[in-house]
Motif scaffolding. Structure first.
Motif, mmCIF file in Angstrom:
data_model
loop_
_atom_site.group_PDB
_atom_site.id
_atom_site.type_symbol
_atom_site.label_atom_id
_atom_site.label_comp_id
_atom_site.label_asym_id
_atom_site.label_seq_id
_atom_site.Cartn_x
_atom_site.Cartn_y
_atom_site.Cartn_z
ATOM 1 N N SER A 134 95.344 59.208 33.023
ATOM 2 C CA SER A 134 96.042 58.207 32.025
ATOM 3 C C SER A 134 95.560 56.806 32.304
ATOM 4 C CB SER A 134 97.552 58.295 32.406
ATOM 5 O OG SER A 134 97.878 57.891 33.592
ATOM 6 N N ARG A 135 95.202 56.549 33.545
ATOM 7 C CA ARG A 135 94.651 55.168 33.923
ATOM 8 C C ARG A 135 93.275 55.203 33.672
ATOM 9 N NH1 ARG A 135 98.302 55.612 38.136
ATOM 10 N NH2 ARG A 135 97.020 56.509 39.562
ATOM 11 N N PHE A 136 92.434 55.956 33.660
ATOM 12 C CA PHE A 136 90.969 55.969 33.905
ATOM 13 C C PHE A 136 90.498 56.737 32.718
ATOM 14 C CE2 PHE A 136 92.344 54.731 38.200
ATOM 15 C CZ PHE A 136 92.105 53.361 38.088
ATOM 16 N N GLY A 137 90.987 57.753 32.162
ATOM 17 C CA GLY A 137 90.225 58.745 31.435
ATOM 18 C C GLY A 137 89.730 59.808 32.281
ATOM 19 N N PRO A 138 89.139 60.883 31.623
ATOM 20 C CA PRO A 138 89.103 61.033 30.197
ATOM 21 C C PRO A 138 90.362 61.541 29.638
ATOM 22 C CG PRO A 138 87.976 62.942 31.455
ATOM 23 C CD PRO A 138 88.489 61.920 32.402
ATOM 24 N N ASN A 139 90.435 61.830 28.403
ATOM 25 C CA ASN A 139 91.561 62.306 27.709
ATOM 26 C C ASN A 139 91.492 63.790 27.305
ATOM 27 O OD1 ASN A 139 89.975 62.105 25.492
ATOM 28 N ND2 ASN A 139 91.526 61.510 24.062
ATOM 29 N N VAL A 140 90.596 64.328 28.076
ATOM 30 C CA VAL A 140 90.218 66.104 27.616
ATOM 31 C C VAL A 140 90.562 66.700 28.814
ATOM 32 C CG1 VAL A 140 88.671 67.731 26.904
ATOM 33 C CG2 VAL A 140 88.847 65.579 25.568
ATOM 34 N N LEU A 141 91.293 67.734 29.087
ATOM 35 C CA LEU A 141 91.726 68.531 30.273
ATOM 36 C C LEU A 141 91.505 70.085 29.584
ATOM 37 C CD1 LEU A 141 92.585 68.670 33.305
ATOM 38 C CD2 LEU A 141 94.938 68.482 32.419
ATOM 39 N N VAL A 142 90.844 70.733 30.572
ATOM 40 C CA VAL A 142 90.932 72.253 30.365
ATOM 41 C C VAL A 142 91.777 72.762 31.753
ATOM 42 C CG1 VAL A 142 89.652 74.434 30.445
ATOM 43 C CG2 VAL A 142 89.124 72.414 28.972
ATOM 44 N N PHE A 143 92.770 73.442 31.741
ATOM 45 C CA PHE A 143 93.683 73.718 32.929
ATOM 46 C C PHE A 143 93.523 75.154 33.258
ATOM 47 C CE2 PHE A 143 98.045 74.727 34.467
ATOM 48 C CZ PHE A 143 97.663 74.513 35.787
ATOM 49 N N SER A 144 93.363 75.458 34.488
ATOM 50 C CA SER A 144 93.268 76.820 34.992
ATOM 51 C C SER A 144 94.757 77.340 35.124
ATOM 52 C CB SER A 144 92.638 77.025 36.228
ATOM 53 O OG SER A 144 92.477 78.160 36.826
ATOM 54 N N LEU A 170 96.732 63.136 25.336
ATOM 55 C CA LEU A 170 95.814 63.989 26.048
ATOM 56 C C LEU A 170 95.660 65.102 25.289
ATOM 57 C CD1 LEU A 170 94.411 64.621 28.958
ATOM 58 C CD2 LEU A 170 96.604 66.091 29.411
ATOM 59 N N LYS A 171 94.347 65.443 25.236
ATOM 60 C CA LYS A 171 94.042 66.853 24.669
ATOM 61 C C LYS A 171 93.753 67.783 25.597
ATOM 62 C CE LYS A 171 91.159 66.612 20.893
ATOM 63 N NZ LYS A 171 90.076 66.429 20.126
ATOM 64 N N PHE A 172 94.284 69.129 25.411
ATOM 65 C CA PHE A 172 94.284 69.928 26.428
ATOM 66 C C PHE A 172 94.192 71.345 26.175
ATOM 67 C CE2 PHE A 172 99.062 69.756 25.261
ATOM 68 C CZ PHE A 172 98.910 71.321 25.198
ATOM 69 N N ALA A 173 93.488 72.275 26.945
ATOM 70 C CA ALA A 173 93.795 73.735 26.734
ATOM 71 C C ALA A 173 94.347 74.330 28.119
ATOM 72 C CB ALA A 173 92.209 74.235 26.562
ATOM 73 N N ASN A 174 95.205 74.803 27.937
ATOM 74 C CA ASN A 174 95.810 75.761 28.979
ATOM 75 C C ASN A 174 95.376 77.122 28.818
ATOM 76 O OD1 ASN A 174 97.375 73.632 30.164
ATOM 77 N ND2 ASN A 174 99.273 74.038 28.606
ATOM 78 N N LEU A 175 94.632 77.490 29.817
ATOM 79 C CA LEU A 175 93.967 78.889 29.636
ATOM 80 C C LEU A 175 94.673 79.592 30.676
ATOM 81 C CD1 LEU A 175 90.219 78.034 29.471
ATOM 82 C CD2 LEU A 175 91.891 78.168 27.650
ATOM 83 N N ARG A 176 95.487 80.709 30.304
ATOM 84 C CA ARG A 176 96.216 81.775 31.124
ATOM 85 C C ARG A 176 95.348 83.087 31.173
ATOM 86 N NH1 ARG A 176 101.795 81.283 27.414
ATOM 87 N NH2 ARG A 176 102.472 79.123 28.106
#
Length: 328
Positions: free
Chosen positions: A105-115, A161-167
């Motif tokens: 949130s402070r330094f970027g990026p704004n794209v996260l893929v979460f395991s 934030l743009k995210f992908a939570n991958l289950r």
């Protein structure tokens, strides 16, 4: 070409994704404390040894990195250990993810893929398990993964934030070319335990429960090849970078194999029988866990290529044979 930060990128799934990203032309940096990861698995990009619990180091990495996206693998992930030491799991998995989100949130990026993990579902009330299945994790590990998903979703609202939570379901196998694979952990999963037995590193192969309501009484799992998981992570990241919406997706095959079926396939390819010892069920293990991954196939244009049982076992055995040869 994009630049990726991979937390936990020296681990099993992270290292395969790192390799696949490099082969796809992307730049990578791996951030790992090497508590369960291995330097030798980082075959591409730079490795920074660091801990997500150290906020200042994480801030420095993100401030200096100019990353386009983060793929977040770093976590403790042994169900049994999570019962024995739940505070370790809440501290590492949840606080570590909180620190990562704060730094992003402070330094970027704004794209996260979460395991994430199928452990967020708990005991299935329907098979196959789709993304709208009730969320009722049976163990501390699954609860920490679900807590992380919730934090990520709230961060998306607060900070765009743009995210992908991958289950994903049960990761298995090794790089088809034999370059990297699973380095046997202190808490081996089924396939690793089979190979450990084949290599003579254990005398007995334990099977936990043979009274489940399945065709042979042993637990049934959806096994997904680690290279297929890697390609799904890349597809999810690229879709987000191209402007796609945030997503929560299952990654599996939609098919399942029982514990005994996996053991028999390893025995067949190894050419020997194992000394199997039946033990009581483990707390927190559901009888059946099979994914409905149609949404991932549709959104990501993704299909597993290596996740038939024969290929899974063959790649895992090939990796371990190569390691034995190099050590002899």
């Amino acid at each position: 070409m994009a630049k990726f930060l991979l937390t936990g990128g020296a681990g099993y799934i992270g290292s395969h994704t790192n390799l696949a990203l490099a082969e796809a032309g992307h730049e990578t940096l791996v951030f790992d404390d090497l508590s369960t990861g291995f330097r030798e698995l980082v075959t591409q990009g730079e490795l920074i040894v660091g801990d997500l619990l150290d906020q200042s180091v994480l801030d420095d990495v993100l401030e200096d990195g100019a990353f386009d996206a983060v793929i977040h693998f770093a976590a403790k992930n042994f169900v049994g250990e999570s019962f024995e030491n739940p505070s370790k799991y809440w501290r590492n998995n949840v606080l570590g993810t909180r620190n990562l989100l704060d730094s992003m949130s402070r330094f970027g990026p704004n794209v996260l893929v979460f395991s994430s993990s199928c452990a967020v579902y708990g005991e299935p009330v329907k098979i196959p398990i789709s993304e709208d299945h009730p969320l009722a994790p049976l163990n501390p590990y699954g609860r920490t993964k679900l807590a992380c998903e919730w934090m990520i979703e709230e961060e998306a609202i607060a900070h765009r934030l743009k995210f992908a939570n991958l289950r994903y379901f049960n990761a298995v196998g090794a790089d088809p070319e034999g370059r990297i694979g699973m380095l046997l952990p202190s808490h081996p999963q089924l396939l690793e335990a089979c190979i450990d037995t084949a290599l003579g590193k254990r005398d007995v192969l334990p099977v936990f429960g043979n009274d489940y309501p399945t065709k042979d009484g042993t637990g049934l799992r959806d096994f997904i090849h680690v290279s297929d998981l890697a390609s799904a992570h890349i597809a999810a990241a690229e879709r987000l970078l191209e402007g796609g919406n945030s997503m929560t997706l299952n990654l599996g095959t939609g098919k399942g194999f029982t514990v005994f079926e996996v053991i028999r396939e390893v025995e067949k390819q190894w050419g020997d029988k194992f000394n199997v010892e039946l033990r009581p069920r483990r707390s927190g293990d559901p009888a059946v866990s099979v994914a409905d991954s149609l949404m991932a196939q549709h959104i990501l244009a993704w299909n597993p290529r290596f996740s038939d049982l024969e290929t899974i076992v063959a790649t895992a055995l090939n990796w371990q044979r190569r390691r034995c040869e190099s050590c002899s």
